[in-house]
Motif scaffolding. Structure first.
Motif, PDB file in Angstrom:
ATOM      1  N   THR A   1      39.943  34.894  35.961  1.00  0.00           N
ATOM      2  CA  THR A   1      40.957  33.949  35.665  1.00  0.00           C
ATOM      3  C   THR A   1      40.636  32.451  35.888  1.00  0.00           C
ATOM      4  OG1 THR A   1      42.777  35.255  36.544  1.00  0.00           O
ATOM      5  CG2 THR A   1      43.511  33.203  36.247  1.00  0.00           C
ATOM      6  N   ILE A   2      40.570  31.734  34.800  1.00  0.00           N
ATOM      7  CA  ILE A   2      40.130  30.252  35.140  1.00  0.00           C
ATOM      8  C   ILE A   2      41.639  29.387  35.185  1.00  0.00           C
ATOM      9  CG2 ILE A   2      39.099  28.577  33.617  1.00  0.00           C
ATOM     10  CD1 ILE A   2      37.280  30.546  32.175  1.00  0.00           C
ATOM     11  N   SER A   3      41.350  28.333  36.058  1.00  0.00           N
ATOM     12  CA  SER A   3      42.527  27.351  36.299  1.00  0.00           C
ATOM     13  C   SER A   3      42.096  26.183  35.786  1.00  0.00           C
ATOM     14  CB  SER A   3      42.949  27.554  37.613  1.00  0.00           C
ATOM     15  OG  SER A   3      43.860  26.547  38.063  1.00  0.00           O
ATOM     16  N   ARG A   4      42.890  25.645  35.052  1.00  0.00           N
ATOM     17  CA  ARG A   4      42.618  24.300  34.575  1.00  0.00           C
ATOM     18  C   ARG A   4      43.486  23.114  34.702  1.00  0.00           C
ATOM     19  NH1 ARG A   4      41.000  25.476  28.386  1.00  0.00           N
ATOM     20  NH2 ARG A   4      39.123  26.466  28.450  1.00  0.00           N
ATOM     21  N   PRO A   5      43.385  22.594  35.992  1.00  0.00           N
ATOM     22  CA  PRO A   5      44.197  21.430  36.440  1.00  0.00           C
ATOM     23  C   PRO A   5      43.736  20.278  35.630  1.00  0.00           C
ATOM     24  CG  PRO A   5      42.761  21.976  38.201  1.00  0.00           C
ATOM     25  CD  PRO A   5      42.125  22.991  37.050  1.00  0.00           C
ATOM     26  N   PRO A   6      44.558  19.122  35.711  1.00  0.00           N
ATOM     27  CA  PRO A   6      44.271  17.672  35.339  1.00  0.00           C
ATOM     28  C   PRO A   6      43.713  16.815  36.350  1.00  0.00           C
ATOM     29  CG  PRO A   6      46.572  17.953  35.354  1.00  0.00           C
ATOM     30  CD  PRO A   6      46.063  19.476  35.825  1.00  0.00           C
ATOM     31  N   GLN A   7      43.926  15.658  36.643  1.00  0.00           N
ATOM     32  CA  GLN A   7      43.572  15.025  37.655  1.00  0.00           C
ATOM     33  C   GLN A   7      44.114  15.610  39.113  1.00  0.00           C
ATOM     34  OE1 GLN A   7      43.987  10.701  37.090  1.00  0.00           O
ATOM     35  NE2 GLN A   7      43.524  10.258  39.370  1.00  0.00           N
ATOM     36  N   LEU A   8      43.266  15.646  39.990  1.00  0.00           N
ATOM     37  CA  LEU A   8      43.514  16.433  41.083  1.00  0.00           C
ATOM     38  C   LEU A   8      44.006  15.278  42.308  1.00  0.00           C
ATOM     39  CD1 LEU A   8      40.684  18.891  41.615  1.00  0.00           C
ATOM     40  CD2 LEU A   8      43.134  19.448  41.037  1.00  0.00           C
ATOM     41  N   THR A   9      45.066  15.559  43.040  1.00  0.00           N
ATOM     42  CA  THR A   9      45.489  14.510  43.958  1.00  0.00           C
ATOM     43  C   THR A   9      45.526  15.539  45.433  1.00  0.00           C
ATOM     44  OG1 THR A   9      47.863  15.198  43.966  1.00  0.00           O
ATOM     45  CG2 THR A   9      46.915  13.841  42.437  1.00  0.00           C
ATOM     46  N   ASP A  10      45.683  14.579  46.339  1.00  0.00           N
ATOM     47  CA  ASP A  10      45.819  15.280  47.853  1.00  0.00           C
ATOM     48  C   ASP A  10      47.471  15.217  48.389  1.00  0.00           C
ATOM     49  OD1 ASP A  10      42.944  15.603  48.228  1.00  0.00           O
ATOM     50  OD2 ASP A  10      42.691  13.559  48.516  1.00  0.00           O
TER      51      ASP A  10
ATOM     52  N   HIS B   1      48.423  28.517  43.750  1.00  0.00           N
ATOM     53  CA  HIS B   1      48.503  29.264  42.305  1.00  0.00           C
ATOM     54  C   HIS B   1      47.328  30.248  42.264  1.00  0.00           C
ATOM     55  CE1 HIS B   1      48.005  29.760  37.731  1.00  0.00           C
ATOM     56  NE2 HIS B   1      49.505  30.273  38.106  1.00  0.00           N
ATOM     57  N   MET B   2      46.053  29.760  42.390  1.00  0.00           N
ATOM     58  CA  MET B   2      44.894  30.539  42.481  1.00  0.00           C
ATOM     59  C   MET B   2      45.191  31.774  43.292  1.00  0.00           C
ATOM     60  SD  MET B   2      41.674  27.496  42.255  1.00  0.00           S
ATOM     61  CE  MET B   2      40.556  28.934  42.454  1.00  0.00           C
ATOM     62  N   LEU B   3      45.605  31.623  44.459  1.00  0.00           N
ATOM     63  CA  LEU B   3      45.765  32.910  45.412  1.00  0.00           C
ATOM     64  C   LEU B   3      46.940  33.635  44.599  1.00  0.00           C
ATOM     65  CD1 LEU B   3      45.763  30.827  48.754  1.00  0.00           C
ATOM     66  CD2 LEU B   3      44.177  32.588  48.134  1.00  0.00           C
ATOM     67  N   ALA B   4      47.769  33.050  44.041  1.00  0.00           N
ATOM     68  CA  ALA B   4      49.039  33.894  43.805  1.00  0.00           C
ATOM     69  C   ALA B   4      48.508  34.725  42.418  1.00  0.00           C
ATOM     70  CB  ALA B   4      50.020  32.896  43.163  1.00  0.00           C
ATOM     71  N   VAL B   5      47.605  34.237  41.672  1.00  0.00           N
ATOM     72  CA  VAL B   5      47.150  35.111  40.417  1.00  0.00           C
ATOM     73  C   VAL B   5      46.540  36.453  40.752  1.00  0.00           C
ATOM     74  CG1 VAL B   5      47.603  33.274  39.035  1.00  0.00           C
ATOM     75  CG2 VAL B   5      45.060  33.639  39.672  1.00  0.00           C
ATOM     76  N   ILE B   6      45.685  36.323  41.734  1.00  0.00           N
ATOM     77  CA  ILE B   6      44.891  37.313  42.350  1.00  0.00           C
ATOM     78  C   ILE B   6      45.309  38.706  41.880  1.00  0.00           C
ATOM     79  CG2 ILE B   6      43.754  38.765  44.242  1.00  0.00           C
ATOM     80  CD1 ILE B   6      43.356  35.804  45.592  1.00  0.00           C
ATOM     81  N   GLU B   7      46.728  38.994  42.372  1.00  0.00           N
ATOM     82  CA  GLU B   7      47.256  40.408  41.908  1.00  0.00           C
ATOM     83  C   GLU B   7      48.228  40.420  40.807  1.00  0.00           C
ATOM     84  OE1 GLU B   7      48.219  42.658  46.135  1.00  0.00           O
ATOM     85  OE2 GLU B   7      48.581  40.402  46.407  1.00  0.00           O
ATOM     86  N   GLN B   8      47.994  39.361  39.905  1.00  0.00           N
ATOM     87  CA  GLN B   8      48.777  39.360  38.881  1.00  0.00           C
ATOM     88  C   GLN B   8      47.928  39.889  37.415  1.00  0.00           C
ATOM     89  OE1 GLN B   8      50.411  35.454  38.048  1.00  0.00           O
ATOM     90  NE2 GLN B   8      51.496  35.361  40.172  1.00  0.00           N
ATOM     91  N   PRO B   9      48.144  41.310  37.206  1.00  0.00           N
ATOM     92  CA  PRO B   9      47.439  41.835  36.110  1.00  0.00           C
ATOM     93  C   PRO B   9      47.498  40.843  34.753  1.00  0.00           C
ATOM     94  CG  PRO B   9      48.539  43.563  37.240  1.00  0.00           C
ATOM     95  CD  PRO B   9      49.057  42.237  37.593  1.00  0.00           C
ATOM     96  N   SER B  10      48.585  40.044  34.580  1.00  0.00           N
ATOM     97  CA  SER B  10      48.628  39.578  33.279  1.00  0.00           C
ATOM     98  C   SER B  10      47.966  38.353  33.284  1.00  0.00           C
ATOM     99  CB  SER B  10      50.060  39.044  33.194  1.00  0.00           C
ATOM    100  OG  SER B  10      50.555  38.145  34.078  1.00  0.00           O
ATOM    101  N   ALA B  11      47.180  37.889  34.517  1.00  0.00           N
ATOM    102  CA  ALA B  11      46.281  36.793  34.678  1.00  0.00           C
ATOM    103  C   ALA B  11      44.933  37.111  34.232  1.00  0.00           C
ATOM    104  CB  ALA B  11      46.466  35.964  36.153  1.00  0.00           C
ATOM    105  N   ILE B  12      44.485  38.433  34.380  1.00  0.00           N
ATOM    106  CA  ILE B  12      43.109  38.597  34.053  1.00  0.00           C
ATOM    107  C   ILE B  12      42.694  38.280  32.544  1.00  0.00           C
ATOM    108  CG2 ILE B  12      41.528  40.708  33.991  1.00  0.00           C
ATOM    109  CD1 ILE B  12      43.276  41.764  36.176  1.00  0.00           C
ATOM    110  N   LYS B  13      41.485  37.696  32.602  1.00  0.00           N
ATOM    111  CA  LYS B  13      40.959  37.430  31.364  1.00  0.00           C
ATOM    112  C   LYS B  13      41.578  36.314  30.806  1.00  0.00           C
ATOM    113  CE  LYS B  13      37.776  41.129  30.657  1.00  0.00           C
ATOM    114  NZ  LYS B  13      37.658  41.913  31.978  1.00  0.00           N
ATOM    115  N   GLN B  14      42.274  35.302  31.517  1.00  0.00           N
ATOM    116  CA  GLN B  14      43.087  34.212  30.937  1.00  0.00           C
ATOM    117  C   GLN B  14      42.634  32.864  31.538  1.00  0.00           C
ATOM    118  OE1 GLN B  14      45.666  34.497  28.408  1.00  0.00           O
ATOM    119  NE2 GLN B  14      45.466  36.753  28.490  1.00  0.00           N
ATOM    120  N   VAL B  15      42.865  32.136  30.587  1.00  0.00           N
ATOM    121  CA  VAL B  15      42.791  30.590  31.073  1.00  0.00           C
ATOM    122  C   VAL B  15      44.061  30.016  31.290  1.00  0.00           C
ATOM    123  CG1 VAL B  15      42.151  28.162  30.350  1.00  0.00           C
ATOM    124  CG2 VAL B  15      40.721  30.150  29.747  1.00  0.00           C
TER     125      VAL B  15
END
Length: 222
Positions: A165-174, A203-217
């Motif tokens: 799974t690839i996560s694409r955020p915009p500008q990052l903040t703290d 979100h990255m941790l959440a998608v680990i166990e989501q089959p729908s997120a596999i091979k998805q951007v």
């Protein structure tokens, strides 16, 4: 769950580490200098610019999933580190049979050419008027080498044969974790100009166990 987190002392990596520990996961944290990390975790020192394959294989062996917050701390001076480091991570996973990986990229990458995608779309389908005509053009000019490297990194991930799974955020903040954010498969978020590192890690941790997120951007924004 047994997780291996790469670049665990970076902005997103540290959030991944802290949130994974808080959630009770069995964590192996990999970084150049992991001694600044505190918590019940296995710490592995590794420089992904010149990684020892045996060290990386040991770090991922037996893991249920790998998460990478890898990226240059100074984008203009460290371009190339993300693709090189990710290639080493993927090789370690292929060697040990670990299949699940979640990596962070950046919102503009969908329109950046790469060897695997030499003719990407001119505009991301989720971008509004500003991003289409000004924002994305400015970002690509400012960080062209970094974005080119991220595009190569995405190629490597897609071609790995792993469950990615690839996560694409915009500008990052703290800004702090809220757990409230927007996501979209295969496109950026309309009007989404910022995302906190904490929410991206969540979100990255959440998608680990989501089959729908596999091979998805997945686009994400606060």
């Amino acid at each position: 769950m047994k997780l291996t987190i790469f670049a665990a002392t970076g902005g997103i990596g540290r959030q991944l580490f802290e949130q994974a520990i808080a959630a009770g996961h069995d964590v192996t944290a990999v970084a150049r200098n992991p001694r600044s990390l505190t918590g019940a975790a296995r710490l592995v020192a590794a420089d992904l610019t010149a990684a020892d394959p045996a060290v990386l294989a040991s770090a991922v062996d037996g893991s249920d999933a790998v998460l990478s917050g890898l990226g240059p701390r100074k984008p203009r001076s460290e371009a190339g580190i993300t693709s090189r480091g990710t290639k080493a991570i993927l090789t370690a996973m292929q060697t040990t049979g670990v299949r699940r990986i979640v990596v962070v990229s950046a919102a503009p990458i969908g329109t950046v050419p790469s060897p695997g995608r030499p003719n990407p779309p001119k505009h991301d389908p989720g971008d509004g008027f500003f991003m289409r005509h000004l924002g994305s053009r400015f970002a690509r000019t400012m960080f062209s080498a970094h974005y080119a490297d991220l595009a190569v990194m995405e190629d490597l991930v897609r071609e790995s044969g792993l469950d990615w799974t690839i996560s694409r955020p915009p500008q990052l903040t703290d800004k702090p974790l809220t757990g409230t954010y927007r996501t979209a498969y295969g496109q950026n978020i309309r009007g989404g100009t910022h995302a906190s590192r904490a929410n991206v890690a969540h979100h990255m941790l959440a998608v680990i166990e989501q089959p729908s997120a596999i091979k998805q951007v997945i686009g994400i924004a606060d």
